[in-house]
Design a protein around this motif. Sequence first.
Motif, PDB file in Angstrom:
ATOM      1  N   ARG A  14      -3.383   7.522  -0.944  1.00 50.93           N
ATOM      2  CA  ARG A  14      -4.124   6.700  -1.904  1.00 50.93           C
ATOM      3  C   ARG A  14      -5.505   7.293  -2.186  1.00 50.93           C
ATOM      4  N   THR A  15      -6.158   7.818  -1.146  1.00 52.51           N
ATOM      5  CA  THR A  15      -7.453   8.462  -1.317  1.00 52.51           C
ATOM      6  C   THR A  15      -7.353   9.652  -2.275  1.00 52.51           C
ATOM      7  N   ASN A  16      -6.200  10.298  -2.276  1.00 46.92           N
ATOM      8  CA  ASN A  16      -5.978  11.450  -3.157  1.00 46.92           C
ATOM      9  C   ASN A  16      -5.337  11.060  -4.491  1.00 46.92           C
ATOM     10  N   GLY A  17      -5.421   9.784  -4.836  1.00 42.46           N
ATOM     11  CA  GLY A  17      -4.994   9.337  -6.154  1.00 42.46           C
ATOM     12  C   GLY A  17      -3.513   9.058  -6.305  1.00 42.46           C
ATOM     13  N   ILE A  18      -2.801   8.908  -5.189  1.00 42.99           N
ATOM     14  CA  ILE A  18      -1.364   8.627  -5.240  1.00 42.99           C
ATOM     15  C   ILE A  18      -1.161   7.131  -4.997  1.00 42.99           C
ATOM     16  N   ASP A  19      -0.564   6.452  -5.976  1.00 44.16           N
ATOM     17  CA  ASP A  19      -0.324   5.011  -5.902  1.00 44.16           C
ATOM     18  C   ASP A  19       1.007   4.779  -5.185  1.00 44.16           C
ATOM     19  N   VAL A  20       0.939   4.644  -3.872  1.00 46.48           N
ATOM     20  CA  VAL A  20       2.129   4.519  -3.031  1.00 46.48           C
ATOM     21  C   VAL A  20       2.810   3.177  -3.292  1.00 46.48           C
ATOM     22  N   GLU A  21       4.071   3.254  -3.676  1.00 40.31           N
ATOM     23  CA  GLU A  21       4.899   2.064  -3.870  1.00 40.31           C
ATOM     24  C   GLU A  21       5.562   1.690  -2.542  1.00 40.31           C
ATOM     25  N   SER A  22       6.149   2.704  -1.876  1.00 38.81           N
ATOM     26  CA  SER A  22       6.745   2.500  -0.556  1.00 38.81           C
ATOM     27  C   SER A  22       6.756   3.826   0.179  1.00 38.81           C
ATOM     28  N   ILE A  23       6.762   3.711   1.509  1.00 43.00           N
ATOM     29  CA  ILE A  23       6.794   4.917   2.331  1.00 43.00           C
ATOM     30  C   ILE A  23       7.530   4.613   3.631  1.00 43.00           C
ATOM     31  N   ASP A  24       8.418   5.506   4.003  1.00 40.89           N
ATOM     32  CA  ASP A  24       9.110   5.446   5.290  1.00 40.89           C
ATOM     33  C   ASP A  24       8.903   6.815   5.914  1.00 40.89           C
ATOM     34  N   LEU A  31       9.243   8.742   0.195  1.00 39.87           N
ATOM     35  CA  LEU A  31       8.055   8.276  -0.511  1.00 39.87           C
ATOM     36  C   LEU A  31       8.415   7.894  -1.932  1.00 39.87           C
ATOM     37  N   THR A  32       7.974   6.729  -2.352  1.00 37.81           N
ATOM     38  CA  THR A  32       8.058   6.329  -3.753  1.00 37.81           C
ATOM     39  C   THR A  32       6.640   6.046  -4.203  1.00 37.81           C
ATOM     40  N   TYR A  33       6.241   6.651  -5.320  1.00 40.19           N
ATOM     41  CA  TYR A  33       4.904   6.400  -5.839  1.00 40.19           C
ATOM     42  C   TYR A  33       4.938   6.182  -7.345  1.00 40.19           C
ATOM     43  N   THR A  34       3.971   5.382  -7.812  1.00 39.70           N
ATOM     44  CA  THR A  34       3.839   5.097  -9.233  1.00 39.70           C
ATOM     45  C   THR A  34       2.926   6.144  -9.846  1.00 39.70           C
ATOM     46  N   THR A  35       3.415   6.790 -10.882  1.00 43.35           N
ATOM     47  CA  THR A  35       2.653   7.848 -11.520  1.00 43.35           C
ATOM     48  C   THR A  35       1.490   7.299 -12.345  1.00 43.35           C
ATOM     49  N   SER A  36       0.459   8.095 -12.476  1.00 43.72           N
ATOM     50  CA  SER A  36      -0.647   7.795 -13.380  1.00 43.72           C
ATOM     51  C   SER A  36      -0.384   8.396 -14.755  1.00 43.72           C
ATOM     52  N   PHE A  37       0.731   9.110 -14.872  1.00 41.67           N
ATOM     53  CA  PHE A  37       1.097   9.812 -16.105  1.00 41.67           C
ATOM     54  C   PHE A  37       2.513   9.380 -16.506  1.00 41.67           C
ATOM     55  N   PRO A  38       2.660   8.200 -17.127  1.00 41.37           N
ATOM     56  CA  PRO A  38       3.992   7.631 -17.367  1.00 41.37           C
ATOM     57  C   PRO A  38       4.740   8.207 -18.568  1.00 41.37           C
ATOM     58  N   GLY A  39       4.665   9.505 -18.771  1.00 43.87           N
ATOM     59  CA  GLY A  39       5.407  10.137 -19.855  1.00 43.87           C
ATOM     60  C   GLY A  39       6.851  10.386 -19.467  1.00 43.87           C
ATOM     61  N   ALA A  70      10.813  12.448  -2.495  1.00 45.93           N
ATOM     62  CA  ALA A  70       9.918  11.630  -3.298  1.00 45.93           C
ATOM     63  C   ALA A  70      10.608  11.127  -4.560  1.00 45.93           C
ATOM     64  N   THR A  71      10.335   9.879  -4.872  1.00 44.97           N
ATOM     65  CA  THR A  71      10.775   9.267  -6.115  1.00 44.97           C
ATOM     66  C   THR A  71       9.524   8.850  -6.867  1.00 44.97           C
ATOM     67  N   VAL A  72       9.450   9.247  -8.120  1.00 46.03           N
ATOM     68  CA  VAL A  72       8.289   8.932  -8.955  1.00 46.03           C
ATOM     69  C   VAL A  72       8.721   7.875  -9.964  1.00 46.03           C
ATOM     70  N   VAL A  73       7.972   6.772 -10.007  1.00 48.69           N
ATOM     71  CA  VAL A  73       8.303   5.694 -10.936  1.00 48.69           C
ATOM     72  C   VAL A  73       7.150   5.476 -11.914  1.00 48.69           C
ATOM     73  N   ARG A  74       7.522   5.054 -13.123  1.00 52.17           N
ATOM     74  CA  ARG A  74       6.512   4.670 -14.111  1.00 52.17           C
ATOM     75  C   ARG A  74       6.005   3.272 -13.779  1.00 52.17           C
ATOM     76  N   PHE A  75       6.917   2.410 -13.408  1.00 58.39           N
ATOM     77  CA  PHE A  75       6.654   1.069 -12.905  1.00 58.39           C
ATOM     78  C   PHE A  75       7.899   0.668 -12.122  1.00 58.39           C
ATOM     79  N   ALA A  76       7.827  -0.420 -11.402  1.00 57.36           N
ATOM     80  CA  ALA A  76       8.945  -0.813 -10.532  1.00 57.36           C
ATOM     81  C   ALA A  76      10.268  -0.771 -11.293  1.00 57.36           C
TER      82      ALA A  76
END
Length: 126
Positions: A14-24, A31-39, A70-76
């Motif tokens: 999170r400190t490095n700008g990664i919006d963690v959705e879930s982590i095991d 790792l699943t994180y929400t991107t800041s670039f939803p293209g 890793a899975t990258v999501v735009r939103f849930a």
Amino acid sequence: MTDDAITGLEGDLRTNGIDVESIDAGDPLDLTYTTSFPGERVEHGEIGRVCNTLIDRAEDGTWDPVRVEATVVRFAGDVQGTWHADAEWFEGLLSYRLSEEDFSERVLGTLTNTVDENSEESEGSA
């Protein structure tokens, strides 16, 4: 890895700008994180920030390299893409057997954008 390490890893991401959705933080680290670039395509800079966070933790002894999936999501529920990095790649980089460029190429070589998968499916069904 203990629960404290999971919290620490999530905090570092999170400190490095990664919006963690879930982590095991098992093996593999999932790792699943929400991107800041939803293209349409996964942003390579975010992948780099995830990997650099893990590399920093491995260098300071707070993370033992395992495969990262890793899975990258735009939103849930809206998957933008997936990528992975093998434990051996982290270990190779840390022991100078693998260059940063080679490491990056290997990771980016695993990248799958869902827009690419959907294009192939629609092309194949015509």
